[in-house]
Write a protein that holds these residues in place. Structure first.
Motif, short mmCIF file in Angstrom:
data_model
loop_
_atom_site.label_atom_id
_atom_site.label_comp_id
_atom_site.label_asym_id
_atom_site.label_seq_id
_atom_site.Cartn_x
_atom_site.Cartn_y
_atom_site.Cartn_z
N ASP A 78 0.82 -1.16 0.12
CA ASP A 78 -0.11 -0.15 -0.04
C ASP A 78 0.85 1.38 0.19
O ASP A 78 2.10 1.41 0.25
N ALA A 79 0.22 2.42 -0.25
CA ALA A 79 1.00 3.68 -0.44
C ALA A 79 -0.21 4.61 -0.37
O ALA A 79 -1.10 4.58 -0.97
N ALA A 80 0.21 5.95 0.42
CA ALA A 80 -0.79 6.96 0.44
C ALA A 80 -0.08 8.23 0.66
O ALA A 80 1.17 8.47 1.09
N ARG A 81 -0.47 9.37 0.08
CA ARG A 81 0.05 10.79 0.05
C ARG A 81 -0.37 11.37 1.31
O ARG A 81 -1.38 11.23 1.88
N THR A 82 0.36 11.91 2.17
CA THR A 82 0.19 12.53 3.49
C THR A 82 0.33 14.13 3.36
O THR A 82 0.35 14.87 4.35
N GLY A 83 0.97 14.64 2.29
CA GLY A 83 1.12 16.00 2.14
C GLY A 83 1.99 16.23 0.98
O GLY A 83 1.96 15.22 0.26
N ASP A 84 2.55 17.57 0.86
CA ASP A 84 3.21 17.65 -0.50
C ASP A 84 4.27 17.17 -0.52
O ASP A 84 5.35 17.11 0.58
N ASP A 85 4.50 16.08 -1.49
CA ASP A 85 5.74 15.26 -1.60
C ASP A 85 6.00 14.48 -0.52
O ASP A 85 7.17 13.79 -0.10
N ARG A 86 5.12 14.04 0.40
CA ARG A 86 5.11 13.18 1.69
C ARG A 86 4.31 11.96 1.45
O ARG A 86 3.12 12.12 1.15
N LEU B 226 6.10 5.21 -6.21
CA LEU B 226 5.58 6.57 -5.84
C LEU B 226 5.91 7.38 -7.21
O LEU B 226 5.42 8.38 -7.51
N SER B 227 7.01 7.20 -8.06
CA SER B 227 7.27 7.78 -9.46
C SER B 227 6.16 7.68 -10.11
O SER B 227 5.85 8.79 -10.66
N HIS B 228 5.68 6.37 -10.34
CA HIS B 228 4.65 6.10 -11.25
C HIS B 228 3.25 6.86 -10.42
O HIS B 228 2.53 7.60 -11.46
N ARG B 229 2.98 6.51 -9.40
CA ARG B 229 1.49 6.80 -9.04
C ARG B 229 1.29 8.20 -8.52
O ARG B 229 0.26 8.81 -8.95
N PHE B 230 2.64 8.81 -8.01
CA PHE B 230 2.23 10.09 -7.61
C PHE B 230 2.79 11.32 -8.24
O PHE B 230 2.62 12.62 -8.12
N HIS B 231 3.92 10.89 -8.95
CA HIS B 231 4.67 11.61 -9.68
C HIS B 231 4.50 11.71 -11.31
O HIS B 231 5.32 12.47 -12.24
#
Length: 328
Positions: free
Chosen positions: A46-54, A92-97
């Motif tokens: 699992d992965a979740a964004r918790t803030g800007d770039d966090r 993280l690179s694919h999913r969030f960036h």
């Protein structure tokens, strides 16, 4: 250098910040989400964004040692942490960036620091690892994007260490040009070096049997100098085809080379740089020697006249690496 080639099959959905959502450890991510072929080699759940770039990233370790390594010095295997961070940077690179699938990832530097805090007890069941990470873009050009990740790693709720890693994402056509140029420039001859090589005995490399041994000696080789001799059919180290020597193969070879010259089983610090691509059909020499400070070992992998990667391994106990806070 070491690249991580993306599969075009996995297209993750866009994700929003979710600071309160708990992480799940129940199901592994799709294999292609972390550029793996075998689902059993996926560590992330699992992965979740918790803030800007966090971000927070969850992983489940069904085996508690990388390659079932027999080291007993630390409650956490450093290379299992490295593989978890490696998969996290891809996801993280694919999913969030917004990095497109099909773009190769090229590793640049790695800095891992572990702490001895926590119990050395290893439960019989799976361990749960969490990365509290900052993942940022460092440079963007038409052909490449640089990214950096800094993460505090916790295992079963206990801080295990900190990891920093830099990498580039390259346009596939640009990557192909770079690799073609590197192949043409490679000075190392094809085939094995002169003289018959002999793999290290398992105990020399830190294993109970020879399945995971990566190093061999050749007649007349200098002390601390070895030939890289991996099994290309190894289900973990060669989970999928690669056009170069994988970075994790080099890191595991570094650990084994250090062990073979008398270093402890597991480093508490790994500081590595990847500087050139290793061609899989040409010999690679791995050399290890005592480092500049007590409790350190210097290691390097060389092909022809090019250094593929180098590292400083440290074995001294470390203070709490998260003294500056619980998150990077």
């Amino acid at each position: 250098m070491s690249s991580i080639t993306a599969s075009p099959r996995y297209l993750p959905p866009a994700a929003r910040a979710s600071p309160r959502r708990g992480l799940s450890f129940r199901h592994r991510l799709p294999a292609a989400a972390v550029h793996k072929a075998a689902p059993g080699e996926v560590l992330l759940t699992d992965a979740a964004r918790t803030g800007d770039d966090r971000f927070r990233v969850a992983a489940r370790w069904d085996r508690h040692r990388f390659l079932h390594h027999g080291g007993t010095g630390l409650p956490t295997d450093p290379l299992l942490v490295v593989e978890t961070v490696r998969q996290a940077l891809i996801h993280l690179s694919h999913r969030f960036h917004g990095v497109p699938q099909g773009h190769p990832f090229v590793l640049d530097t790695l800095d891992l620091r572990l702490t001895r805090a926590g119990s050395t007890h290893r439960p019989a069941g799976p361990q749960h690892a969490v990365l509290d990470a900052v993942c940022t873009k460092t440079v963007t050009t038409p052909h490449r994007t640089g990214l950096a990740l800094d993460a505090v790693v916790s295992v079963d709720g206990v801080t295990a260490g900190r990891a920093g890693i830099h990498w580039e994402v390259r346009d596939p056509e640009f990557y192909a040009l770079v690799r073609d140029r590197a192949r043409r420039k490679a000075a190392a001859p094809s085939g094995p070096p002169a003289g018959e090589s002999r793999r290290l005995a398992p105990r020399e490399a830190g294993y109970a049997d020879g399945r995971h041994v990566l190093l061999a000696r050749t007649p007349g080789s200098a002390p601390g100098t070895f030939l890289l001799d991996p099994d290309p059919g190894h289900p973990v180290l060669f989970d999928h085809p690669s056009d170069h020597v994988p970075g994790m193969v080099l890191l595991e070879a570094f650990r084994q080379a250090a062990r073979a010259i008398g270093a402890p089983p597991d480093p508490t610090r790994v500081r590595a740089a990847f500087t050139a691509f290793g061609e899989p059909d040409a010999p690679v020499r791995v050399a290890a020697r005592p480092g500049p400070e007590p409790g350190t070992t210097e290691v390097a992998a060389v092909q022809g006249g090019a250094t593929l990667a180098s590292a400083l391994l440290g074995y001294a106990p470390l203070d709490d690496v998260t003294a500056r806070g619980d998150a990077p």
